[in-house]
Scaffold this active site. Structure first.
Site, PDB file in Angstrom:
ATOM      1  CB  ILE A  25      -0.920  -0.395   0.614  1.00  0.00           C
ATOM      2  CG1 ILE A  25      -1.846  -1.667   1.341  1.00  0.00           C
ATOM      3  CG2 ILE A  25      -1.914   1.003   2.004  1.00  0.00           C
ATOM      4  CD1 ILE A  25      -2.900  -1.546   2.363  1.00  0.00           C
ATOM      5  CB  SER A 147      -5.390   3.162  11.234  1.00  0.00           C
ATOM      6  OG  SER A 147      -6.450   2.688  12.619  1.00  0.00           O
ATOM      7  CE  LYS A 165      -1.830  -1.512  11.597  1.00  0.00           C
ATOM      8  NZ  LYS A 165      -1.118  -0.500  10.449  1.00  0.00           N
TER       9      LYS A 165
END
Ligand code: COA
Length: 277
Positions: A25, A147, A165
């Site tokens: 990501i 997160s 997180k």
């Protein structure tokens, strides 16, 4: 009156710095920022991954800076952030994205295992945010934290990740509160099940795709660009009044809780040990 529209050059002249930017990501975010004109610094643990990431971000049009740095090492992170600023100019968008994960029942996680994930995810995010502060103050820039859904609801076999997180989202809110006076924004992005990522591989991989789809209202896995495009939006002036937000890019997955995952992953763990549940 509407004065700002999205432009293909929305980030021209801007510098982004991304921890864990060599893959997954975080790399996709780097490529999206490059497509909008930003130059990009990435750090990570291995030179090989960073080199591969560099090529892909360069192909999207950016000048790229890389630094081998483990986010658990505050000095290495400070050095990488300083060197990035010297190489590319002051950082205007810092992505605290480096993460670590494994699936394990809470009783099987050693204190060191728990600490390792909290050190990578939460402490690593603080190290990066803290190291970037002076440059972000100079640019009136913004922070983005990556997160996870474990921050909203407990996921079985993710006790360490959930703690980290949730801590990240609280840190984000605190920095948005404290650093707003310097013009610095801070937000979190919460990816759902994104196909092809190391995180997904660690949480069941392709075998678990049917489970994830079943527990996601939109009925599909997310794509890297689903997350990267929202991250890029948050970097642009279009998001100039968004701070302190936790934005889920998860197809609505967290609306349904985690019970399907808990049962399926528990059965998979038991099967791998040859135990009946
Ligand atoms: N179950 C239980 N404990 C585990 C485990 C598992 N599957 N995997 C690792 N651990 C424990 C180790 O046993 C060790 O604790 P111990 O010495 O008390 O036994 C502790 O975690 C540290 O492991 P180690 O391999 O030494 O740490 P590392 O720094 O090399 O790796 C991890 C960090 C464990 C987070 C590793 O999974 C990693 O490098 N992840 C990065 C990539 C990643 O996870 N990407 C997805 C992000 S969503």
């Amino acid at each position: 009156m509407i004065t700002d529209f999205i432009s293909p050059h929305a980030l021209r002249g801007q510098v982004a710095f991304i921890t864990g930017g060599g893959s997954g990501i975080n790399l996709a975010i780097g490529r999206a920022l490059a497509l909008l004109g930003a130059n990009v610094g990435i750090c990570g643990r291995t030179a090989e991954r960073l080199d591969a990431g560099r090529k892909l971000i360069e192909a999207a049009g950016a000048t790229v800076f890389t630094a081998v740095a483990d986010v658990r090492d505050e000095i290495a992170v400070q050095d990488a952030v300083s060197a990035c600023g010297e190489a590319l100019g002051p950082i205007g968008f810092a992505v605290c994205g480096a993460a670590g994960n494994f699936v394990a029942p809470a009783e099987a996680i050693s204190p060191k295992g728990f600490r390792t994930v909290v050190e990578i995810d939460l402490l690593g995010a603080f190290h990066a945010a803290h190291a970037c502060f002076e440059q972000l103050r100079q640019t009136r820039g913004s922070l983005l934290f990556v997160s996870g859904g474990q921050s909203y609801v407990p996921f079985a076999y993710q006790a360490h990740v959930g703690a980290a997180k949730a801590g990240i989202d609280n840190l984000m809110a605190n920095l948005a509160l404290e650093w707003g006076r310097y013009g610095i924004r801070a937000n979190s992005i919460v990816p759902g099940p994104i196909e092809g990522t190391e995180g997904m591989n660690r949480m069941g991989g392709a075998d678990a795709a049917a489970i994830w789809k079943a527990m996601t209202p939109l009925g599909r896995m997310g794509k890297l660009e689903d997350v990267a495009n929202v991250a890029a939006f948050l970097a642009t002036p279009l998001a100039s009044y968004i701070s302190g937000a936790r934005i889920a890019v998860d197809g609505g997955q967290n609306l349904t809780g985690s019970h399907v995952f808990n049962r399926a992953i528990g059965e998979a763990l038991d099967a791998s040990k040859g135990e009946a549940r």
